[in-house]
Enzyme design. Structure first.
Site, PDB file in Angstrom:
ATOM      1  CE1 TYR A 208      -4.170  -1.711   0.152  1.00 35.97           C
ATOM      2  CE2 TYR A 208      -2.784  -3.339   1.261  1.00 35.97           C
ATOM      3  CZ  TYR A 208      -3.962  -3.012   0.598  1.00 35.97           C
ATOM      4  OH  TYR A 208      -4.906  -3.968   0.378  1.00 35.97           O
ATOM      5  CB  VAL A 209       3.451   2.511   2.341  1.00 39.98           C
ATOM      6  CG1 VAL A 209       4.509   3.603   2.345  1.00 39.98           C
ATOM      7  CG2 VAL A 209       2.525   2.670   3.536  1.00 39.98           C
TER       8      VAL A 209
ATOM      9  CE  LYS B 273       1.744  -7.345  -2.744  1.00 39.81           C
ATOM     10  NZ  LYS B 273       1.947  -6.967  -1.370  1.00 39.81           N
TER      11      LYS B 273
ATOM     12  CB  THR C  64       7.217  -2.916  10.524  1.00 39.67           C
ATOM     13  OG1 THR C  64       6.178  -1.944  10.350  1.00 39.67           O
ATOM     14  CG2 THR C  64       8.476  -2.433   9.847  1.00 39.67           C
TER      15      THR C  64
ATOM     16  CE  LYS D   5       2.139   5.873  10.697  1.00 42.01           C
ATOM     17  NZ  LYS D   5       1.084   6.532   9.940  1.00 42.01           N
TER      18      LYS D   5
ATOM     19  CG  ASN E 130     -16.259   3.546  19.265  1.00 39.77           C
ATOM     20  OD1 ASN E 130     -17.104   4.200  18.647  1.00 39.77           O
ATOM     21  ND2 ASN E 130     -15.326   2.851  18.651  1.00 39.77           N
TER      22      ASN E 130
ATOM     23  NE  ARG F  52       3.156  23.397  27.067  1.00 39.84           N
ATOM     24  CZ  ARG F  52       4.250  24.082  26.709  1.00 39.84           C
ATOM     25  NH1 ARG F  52       5.417  23.765  27.218  1.00 39.84           N
ATOM     26  NH2 ARG F  52       4.175  25.080  25.887  1.00 39.84           N
TER      27      ARG F  52
ATOM     28  CB  CYS G  40     -13.937  20.627  36.700  1.00 39.64           C
ATOM     29  SG  CYS G  40     -14.750  22.113  37.255  1.00 39.64           S
TER      30      CYS G  40
ATOM     31  NE  ARG H   5     -12.722  23.732  44.820  1.00 40.30           N
ATOM     32  CZ  ARG H   5     -13.776  24.174  44.145  1.00 40.30           C
ATOM     33  NH1 ARG H   5     -14.977  23.659  44.365  1.00 40.30           N
ATOM     34  NH2 ARG H   5     -13.644  25.119  43.239  1.00 40.30           N
TER      35      ARG H   5
HETATM   36  N1  NAD Z   1      -0.881   0.676   5.093  1.00 39.41           N
HETATM   37  C1  NAD Z   1      -0.915   1.894   5.574  1.00 39.41           C
HETATM   38  O1  NAD Z   1      -1.926   2.595   5.531  1.00 39.41           O
HETATM   39  C2  NAD Z   1       0.303   2.488   6.200  1.00 39.41           C
HETATM   40  C3  NAD Z   1       0.364   3.859   6.463  1.00 39.41           C
HETATM   41  C4  NAD Z   1       1.519   4.392   7.028  1.00 39.41           C
HETATM   42  C5  NAD Z   1       2.588   3.573   7.322  1.00 39.41           C
HETATM   43  N2  NAD Z   1       2.502   2.228   7.079  1.00 39.41           N
HETATM   44  C6  NAD Z   1       3.667   1.402   7.376  1.00 39.41           C
HETATM   45  O2  NAD Z   1       4.359   1.204   6.146  1.00 39.41           O
HETATM   46  C7  NAD Z   1       4.922  -0.097   6.083  1.00 39.41           C
HETATM   47  C8  NAD Z   1       4.392  -0.840   4.873  1.00 39.41           C
HETATM   48  O3  NAD Z   1       3.001  -0.990   5.011  1.00 39.41           O
HETATM   49  P1  NAD Z   1       2.124  -1.578   3.820  1.00 39.41           P
HETATM   50  O4  NAD Z   1       0.715  -1.561   4.289  1.00 39.41           O
HETATM   51  O5  NAD Z   1       2.461  -0.907   2.546  1.00 39.41           O
HETATM   52  O6  NAD Z   1       2.676  -3.096   3.791  1.00 39.41           O
HETATM   53  P2  NAD Z   1       2.364  -4.223   2.718  1.00 39.41           P
HETATM   54  O7  NAD Z   1       2.432  -5.514   3.425  1.00 39.41           O
HETATM   55  O8  NAD Z   1       1.150  -3.883   1.911  1.00 39.41           O
HETATM   56  O9  NAD Z   1       3.615  -4.112   1.719  1.00 39.41           O
HETATM   57  C9  NAD Z   1       4.914  -4.487   2.053  1.00 39.41           C
HETATM   58  C10 NAD Z   1       5.582  -5.034   0.799  1.00 39.41           C
HETATM   59  O10 NAD Z   1       6.957  -5.226   1.045  1.00 39.41           O
HETATM   60  C11 NAD Z   1       7.385  -6.357   0.310  1.00 39.41           C
HETATM   61  N3  NAD Z   1       8.678  -6.782   0.828  1.00 39.41           N
HETATM   62  C12 NAD Z   1       8.970  -7.400   1.994  1.00 39.41           C
HETATM   63  N4  NAD Z   1      10.303  -7.595   2.098  1.00 39.41           N
HETATM   64  C13 NAD Z   1      10.877  -7.099   0.976  1.00 39.41           C
HETATM   65  C14 NAD Z   1      12.206  -6.973   0.512  1.00 39.41           C
HETATM   66  N5  NAD Z   1      13.254  -7.418   1.200  1.00 39.41           N
HETATM   67  N6  NAD Z   1      12.394  -6.398  -0.682  1.00 39.41           N
HETATM   68  C15 NAD Z   1      11.373  -5.943  -1.417  1.00 39.41           C
HETATM   69  N7  NAD Z   1      10.076  -6.025  -1.025  1.00 39.41           N
HETATM   70  C16 NAD Z   1       9.826  -6.583   0.177  1.00 39.41           C
HETATM   71  C17 NAD Z   1       6.246  -7.344   0.505  1.00 39.41           C
HETATM   72  O11 NAD Z   1       6.259  -8.376  -0.464  1.00 39.41           O
HETATM   73  C18 NAD Z   1       5.035  -6.398   0.376  1.00 39.41           C
HETATM   74  O12 NAD Z   1       4.600  -6.327  -0.969  1.00 39.41           O
HETATM   75  C19 NAD Z   1       4.589  -0.750   7.444  1.00 39.41           C
HETATM   76  O13 NAD Z   1       5.647  -0.505   8.320  1.00 39.41           O
HETATM   77  C20 NAD Z   1       3.369   0.002   7.901  1.00 39.41           C
HETATM   78  O14 NAD Z   1       3.231  -0.002   9.301  1.00 39.41           O
HETATM   79  C21 NAD Z   1       1.395   1.677   6.525  1.00 39.41           C
END
Ligand code: NAD
Length: 436
Positions: A6-7, A31, A82, A209, A224, A258, A267, A330
């Site tokens: 995703y990232v 991918k 991670t 983060k 909630n 802070r 209160c 108080r």
């Molecule tokens: N998903 C989110 O909304 C989001 C937002 C901010 C931060 N993050 C952080 O960003 C990081 C990635 O999240 P994500 O959701 O994109 O993860 P993801 O699991 O969707 O993607 C990770 C990708 O890394 C690849 N990968 C693993 N080891 C590798 C290597 N040695 N070489 C090349 N590719 C490798 C995997 O095959 C996978 O496609 C995480 O630490 C997450 O906490 C995620």
């Protein structure tokens, strides 16, 4: 771009759409294959089109080879997963492997024209990871070469489902690094974003983060819990929370965020107890709100522990009411602190610029009489009088008389509970802040 999840895919496509030459690499061949044919490997609004456009325009490429990806590159962005370990820790094995791959590749490839390669961690990693894991792996992997490589943390703030929009309108662009060349490389990379780059210590960037995600999770749970109770009381929580959010002075603002001493006063503790009582008799569990009382208690314990650890006998408490410019005692955590320190045998002298025991009336007076019956004897008329012979000072007031006196006669230990004393006092020997 190391990792095309995703990232990685959102970042790769967005950066490539602004003319950078981006090579994405992933250990998952499927991918890589998706990107090569101009499709996004993850579902995200608008991402297929952005990937297709960048691939067709020749600015986005995908490969399974880290060597091909880093060849001639100025920057590697590590976007691998991670995940949690079985015990809740952070599994850094993917980050380690990615960094090792980059170092191994750098030994073989042509260096970038700038002569420096920057490894920027975009994955969410615990404070200390870049300094203790990433930098040593790079140094070890490149030992015996003259390749210059720098490391940084650049946390990602996008949310799935609105990843592209979030990327282009990120709330913050923060780079944690000691290396000015890495800071410059990241600034150049993201120069197309209308966002100033904040360069900070690497651990600050890593921790930020986690603080953001913990706060977001707390916000959801807070709403909630409020709703769980209000539903049982027949109150529409959506209307309550909608009005709640209109208060941008105290509620949706930096107020109360802070780090400092415990909350108190006439209160907050009372009304929180009342809410928890309503929850108990209505059968609702509110563990988050109940936890705030427990965590507040820990803040007071921590200060008592620090005073004990100072090996002090005589302590000046500068500020007694629950906040500045009021004589309301108080449920003041400072009264509680004084009571506990006296109970432990410390010789406590108190100065508060506003509190005058002769003028205390009603509940305020009763509170002091029950907790500090000898307040008149403990109170000093001037901060210098409270500080005379004190081994340690606990500062709960940033009144100018307090600051001036601290600067002229600082005690051996100085525990700041306000976080706003200013650099002159904060640079005194023996200065200790709370939470930093
Ligand atoms: N998903 C989110 O909304 C989001 C937002 C901010 C931060 N993050 C952080 O960003 C990081 C990635 O999240 P994500 O959701 O994109 O993860 P993801 O699991 O969707 O993607 C990770 C990708 O890394 C690849 N990968 C693993 N080891 C590798 C290597 N040695 N070489 C090349 N590719 C490798 C995997 O095959 C996978 O496609 C995480 O630490 C997450 O906490 C995620």
């Amino acid at each position: 771009m190391i990792g095309l999840g995703y990232v990685g895919t959102v970042t790769a496509a967005c950066v490539a759409s602004h003319g950078h030459d981006v090579w994405g690499v992933d250990v998952d061949a499927a991918k890589v294959g998706e990107i090569r044919v101009g499709r996004s490997p993850v579902a995200e609004p608008g991402l297929d089109a952005l990937v297709a456009q960048a691939v067709a325009g020749g600015t986005l490429h995908a490969t399974a080879s880290c060597i091909d990806a880093v060849d001639g590159a100025d920057v590697s962005l590590v976007c691998v997963g991670t995940p949690s370990t079985a015990r809740g820790g952070t599994d850094l094995s993917y980050v380690r492997r990615a960094v090792d791959d980059i170092a191994a590749a750098m030994r073989i490839v042509t260096p970038p024209p700038s002569g420096q390669h920057s490894v920027v961690i975009r994955s969410t990693v615990p404070p200390g990871t870049v300094e203790d894991v990433v930098a040593p792996a790079l140094t070890g992997g490149l030992a015996g070469t003259d390749i210059t490589i720098g490391a940084a943390m650049c946390p990602e703030f996008l949310r799935e489902g609105s990843g592209i929009a979030d990327f282009f309108a990120s709330p913050l662009l923060v780079v944690g690094t000691r290396d000015p060349r890495v800071a410059e490389a990241v600034t150049n990379l993201f120069g197309f974003l209308d966002q100033p780059v904040r360069v900070v210590d690497v651990r600050i960037a890593e921790a930020l983060k986690y603080a953001c995600n913990a706060f977001h999770a707390t916000k959801v749970s807070f709403a909630n819990e409020v709703s769980r109770l209000l539903r049982l009381l027949g109150v529409d929580s959506r209307e309550v929370m909608s009005l709640f959010c209109e208060d941008q002075v105290l509620n949706i603002s930096s107020a109360y965020l802070r780090p400092g001493f415990a909350f108190g006063g006439s209160c907050l503790p009372k009304d929180l107890r009342s809410l928890l009582h309503l929850a108990r008799i209505s059968g609702a569990d509110l563990p988050l709100l109940a936890g705030t009382l427990a965590t507040n208690e820990l803040v007071i314990n921590e200060v008592v522990d620090r005073v004990v650890a100072c090996d002090a006998r005589s302590v000046a408490l500068l500020g007694l009411s629950f906040k500045m410019n009021t004589d309301d005692l108080r449920e003041s955590p400072n009264v509680e602190l004084a009571e506990r320190l006296i109970g432990k045998g410390f010789d406590v002298r108190i100065y508060d610029p506003v509190v005058n025991p002769a003028r205390l009336v009603g509940a305020n007076r009763r509170e002091v009489e029950s907790k500090l019956p000898h307040l008149r004897r403990l109170l000093a008329h001037q901060p210098s009088e409270a500080l005379r012979g004190a081994d340690a000072a606990i500062i709960s007031s940033s009144d100018h008389t307090v600051l001036d006196t601290l600067l002229t006669s600082p005690p051996r230990h100085l525990i700041d509970l306000t976080g706003r004393l200013g650099s002159q006092v904060e640079s005194l020997p023996g200065y200790e802040g709370l939470g930093w």
